[in-house]
Design an enzyme around this catalytic site. Structure first.
Site, PDB file in Angstrom:
ATOM      1  N   SER A   1       0.859  -1.184   0.000  1.00 42.15           N
ATOM      2  CA  SER A   1       0.000   0.000   0.000  1.00 42.15           C
ATOM      3  C   SER A   1       0.896   1.235   0.000  1.00 42.15           C
ATOM      4  O   SER A   1       2.025   1.188   0.509  1.00 42.15           O
ATOM      5  CB  SER A   1      -0.860  -0.009   1.266  1.00 42.15           C
TER       6      SER A   1
ATOM      7  N   TYR B   1      -2.140  -0.576  10.308  1.00 43.39           N
ATOM      8  CA  TYR B   1      -2.293  -0.985   8.904  1.00 43.39           C
ATOM      9  C   TYR B   1      -1.019  -0.667   8.115  1.00 43.39           C
ATOM     10  O   TYR B   1      -0.487  -1.527   7.396  1.00 43.39           O
ATOM     11  CB  TYR B   1      -3.502  -0.262   8.295  1.00 43.39           C
TER      12      TYR B   1
HETATM   13  N1  LIG Z   1      -8.469  -0.342  -2.129  1.00 42.72           N
HETATM   14  C1  LIG Z   1      -7.422   0.411  -1.827  1.00 42.72           C
HETATM   15  O1  LIG Z   1      -7.462   1.651  -1.926  1.00 42.72           O
HETATM   16  C2  LIG Z   1      -6.152  -0.258  -1.379  1.00 42.72           C
HETATM   17  C3  LIG Z   1      -5.003   0.546  -1.260  1.00 42.72           C
HETATM   18  C4  LIG Z   1      -3.819  -0.039  -0.854  1.00 42.72           C
HETATM   19  C5  LIG Z   1      -3.774  -1.405  -0.612  1.00 42.72           C
HETATM   20  N2  LIG Z   1      -4.892  -2.167  -0.720  1.00 42.72           N
HETATM   21  C6  LIG Z   1      -4.787  -3.601  -0.435  1.00 42.72           C
HETATM   22  O2  LIG Z   1      -5.407  -4.330  -1.460  1.00 42.72           O
HETATM   23  C7  LIG Z   1      -5.805  -5.608  -0.953  1.00 42.72           C
HETATM   24  C8  LIG Z   1      -7.241  -5.886  -1.386  1.00 42.72           C
HETATM   25  O3  LIG Z   1      -8.100  -4.979  -0.704  1.00 42.72           O
HETATM   26  P1  LIG Z   1      -9.400  -4.351  -1.363  1.00 42.72           P
HETATM   27  O4  LIG Z   1      -9.221  -2.885  -1.411  1.00 42.72           O
HETATM   28  O5  LIG Z   1      -9.747  -5.079  -2.608  1.00 42.72           O
HETATM   29  O6  LIG Z   1     -10.461  -4.639  -0.190  1.00 42.72           O
HETATM   30  P2  LIG Z   1     -11.773  -5.547  -0.158  1.00 42.72           P
HETATM   31  O7  LIG Z   1     -12.696  -5.231  -1.278  1.00 42.72           O
HETATM   32  O8  LIG Z   1     -12.288  -5.407   1.236  1.00 42.72           O
HETATM   33  O9  LIG Z   1     -11.209  -7.017  -0.394  1.00 42.72           O
HETATM   34  C9  LIG Z   1     -10.494  -7.699   0.579  1.00 42.72           C
HETATM   35  C10 LIG Z   1     -10.382  -9.157   0.160  1.00 42.72           C
HETATM   36  O10 LIG Z   1      -9.571  -9.816   1.143  1.00 42.72           O
HETATM   37  C11 LIG Z   1     -10.271 -10.972   1.557  1.00 42.72           C
HETATM   38  N3  LIG Z   1      -9.975 -11.286   2.957  1.00 42.72           N
HETATM   39  C12 LIG Z   1     -10.034 -10.467   4.034  1.00 42.72           C
HETATM   40  N4  LIG Z   1      -9.774 -11.172   5.149  1.00 42.72           N
HETATM   41  C13 LIG Z   1      -9.564 -12.459   4.758  1.00 42.72           C
HETATM   42  C14 LIG Z   1      -9.286 -13.663   5.433  1.00 42.72           C
HETATM   43  N5  LIG Z   1      -9.150 -13.713   6.772  1.00 42.72           N
HETATM   44  N6  LIG Z   1      -9.123 -14.803   4.706  1.00 42.72           N
HETATM   45  C15 LIG Z   1      -9.241 -14.769   3.372  1.00 42.72           C
HETATM   46  N7  LIG Z   1      -9.508 -13.674   2.661  1.00 42.72           N
HETATM   47  C16 LIG Z   1      -9.683 -12.528   3.360  1.00 42.72           C
HETATM   48  C17 LIG Z   1     -11.757 -10.691   1.365  1.00 42.72           C
HETATM   49  O11 LIG Z   1     -12.442 -11.923   1.132  1.00 42.72           O
HETATM   50  P3  LIG Z   1     -13.481 -12.639   2.139  1.00 42.72           P
HETATM   51  O12 LIG Z   1     -14.048 -11.572   3.035  1.00 42.72           O
HETATM   52  O13 LIG Z   1     -14.480 -13.253   1.223  1.00 42.72           O
HETATM   53  O14 LIG Z   1     -12.656 -13.654   2.845  1.00 42.72           O
HETATM   54  C18 LIG Z   1     -11.723  -9.853   0.094  1.00 42.72           C
HETATM   55  O15 LIG Z   1     -11.762 -10.678  -1.032  1.00 42.72           O
HETATM   56  C19 LIG Z   1      -5.620  -5.544   0.558  1.00 42.72           C
HETATM   57  O16 LIG Z   1      -4.419  -6.211   0.919  1.00 42.72           O
HETATM   58  C20 LIG Z   1      -5.495  -4.052   0.829  1.00 42.72           C
HETATM   59  O17 LIG Z   1      -4.757  -3.783   1.999  1.00 42.72           O
HETATM   60  C21 LIG Z   1      -6.078  -1.614  -1.093  1.00 42.72           C
END
Ligand SMILES: NC(=O)c1ccc[n+]([C@@H]2O[C@H](COP(=O)([O-])OP(=O)(O)OC[C@H]3O[C@@H](n4cnc5c(N)ncnc54)[C@H](OP(=O)(O)O)[C@@H]3O)[C@@H](O)[C@H]2O)c1
Length: 249
Positions: A140, A154
């Site tokens: 991130s 985080y």
């Molecule tokens: N969106 C942003 O702006 C942003 C920026 C920087 C970094 N990121 C990173 O990108 C990645 C994806 O995040 P996102 O933004 O797409 O958020 P999101 O829509 O909330 O997706 C998170 C995903 O992680 C899975 N997950 C969470 N806890 C889990 C667990 N215990 N076991 C298995 N799967 C789990 C969820 O699946 P289930 O709930 O179905 O298990 C979901 O598919 C993360 O690592 C986040 O830190 C995002």
């Protein structure tokens, strides 16, 4: 071409959209998360769009260490080889340290770092055995500098994830096993659906397009989208704290 890609956290947000965009580029997919109904719906959509393309789904809670190794191993049996693993599952919970929310900060630390370590171990076992593979860690922009308030734990997990990748890259320099670390800026997803506006927020599709391009090029590291996150990343890292704090919000 890295034919088969394993993505964790593929049930929503960046993981789900990466699956769509990698599928459109002809990759086979091994998708996991806890919400299997969403994975099944995504797999059905992808198979309908491209009959013949292989999409396998499995339930996985990445906090269950044993299950991480079992599920990654089972996907390898399904496909024969796993060419790329995207360590993407993550959580955005958190609260200022010392305000009674250790539970939320711990949950973020366990999911974003300890579970990412388990996924990296499981991926590297497969890649070492195969003699090749591409490990992709989703960090991130918050990893650029320690973040205040609800972002402190985080950001620390995301810096930790990036260091796992950088350490492995140093170890594997010159080997056929490649390592990439992706630093997303604000990209619309379930994690930030309640956030009305964040600076430079882009749509899921736009943000993930930049991620997928960087991953396909197997860049060592990439800030995505590059504008404005490349210059902002440099500013966050190097500005004196009073100025950097203004960027942190
Ligand atoms: N969106 C942003 O702006 C942003 C920026 C920087 C970094 N990121 C990173 O990108 C990645 C994806 O995040 P996102 O933004 O797409 O958020 P999101 O829509 O909330 O997706 C998170 C995903 O992680 C899975 N997950 C969470 N806890 C889990 C667990 N215990 N076991 C298995 N799967 C789990 C969820 O699946 P289930 O709930 O179905 O298990 C979901 O598919 C993360 O690592 C986040 O830190 C995002």
């Amino acid at each position: 071409m890295r034919k088969t890609i394993l993505i964790t956290g593929a049930s929503s947000g960046l993981g789900e959209e990466m699956a769509r965009q990698f599928a459109a580029r002809g990759h086979d997919l091994a998708l996991c998360a806890r919400r299997t109904d969403r994975l099944e719906a995504l797999a059905a959509e992808l198979r309908a769009a491209r009959p013949g393309q292989r999409v396998q789904v499995r339930a996985l809670d990445v906090n269950d260490d044993d299950a991480v190794f079992e599920v990654f191993g089972a996907f390898r049996v399904d496909f024969g080889t796993i060419d790329r693993v995207v360590v993407n599952a993550g959580l955005g919970k958190g609260a200022p340290l010392g305000t009674g929310r250790y539970d939320a900060n711990r949950q973020t630390a366990m999911t974003n770092f300890v579970a990412a370590l388990a996924q990296t171990e499981a991926a590297m076992e497969i890649f070492r055995d195969q003699g090749e593979g591409h490990l992709v860690m989703v960090s991130s922009m918050s990893a650029m500098r320690g973040m205040p308030k609800a972002g402190t734990a985080y950001a620390a997990t995301k810096a930790g994830v990036a260091h796992l990748a950088e350490g492995l890259r140093a170890e594997l320099h010159g080997s056929p096993i490649r390592v990439s670390v992706i630093y997303p800026g604000y990209i619309r997803s379930e994690m930030n659906e309640k956030v009305k506006s964040a600076p430079f927020m882009v749509s899921t599709e736009t943000g993930v397009r930049a991620m997928v391009e960087a991953i396909e090029k197997e860049k060592a590291s990439a800030h995505v989208p590059p504008w404005p996150w490349v210059p902002l990343g440099a500013a966050l890292r190097h500005l004196p704290l009073p100025l950097a704090r203004k960027l942190m919000g």
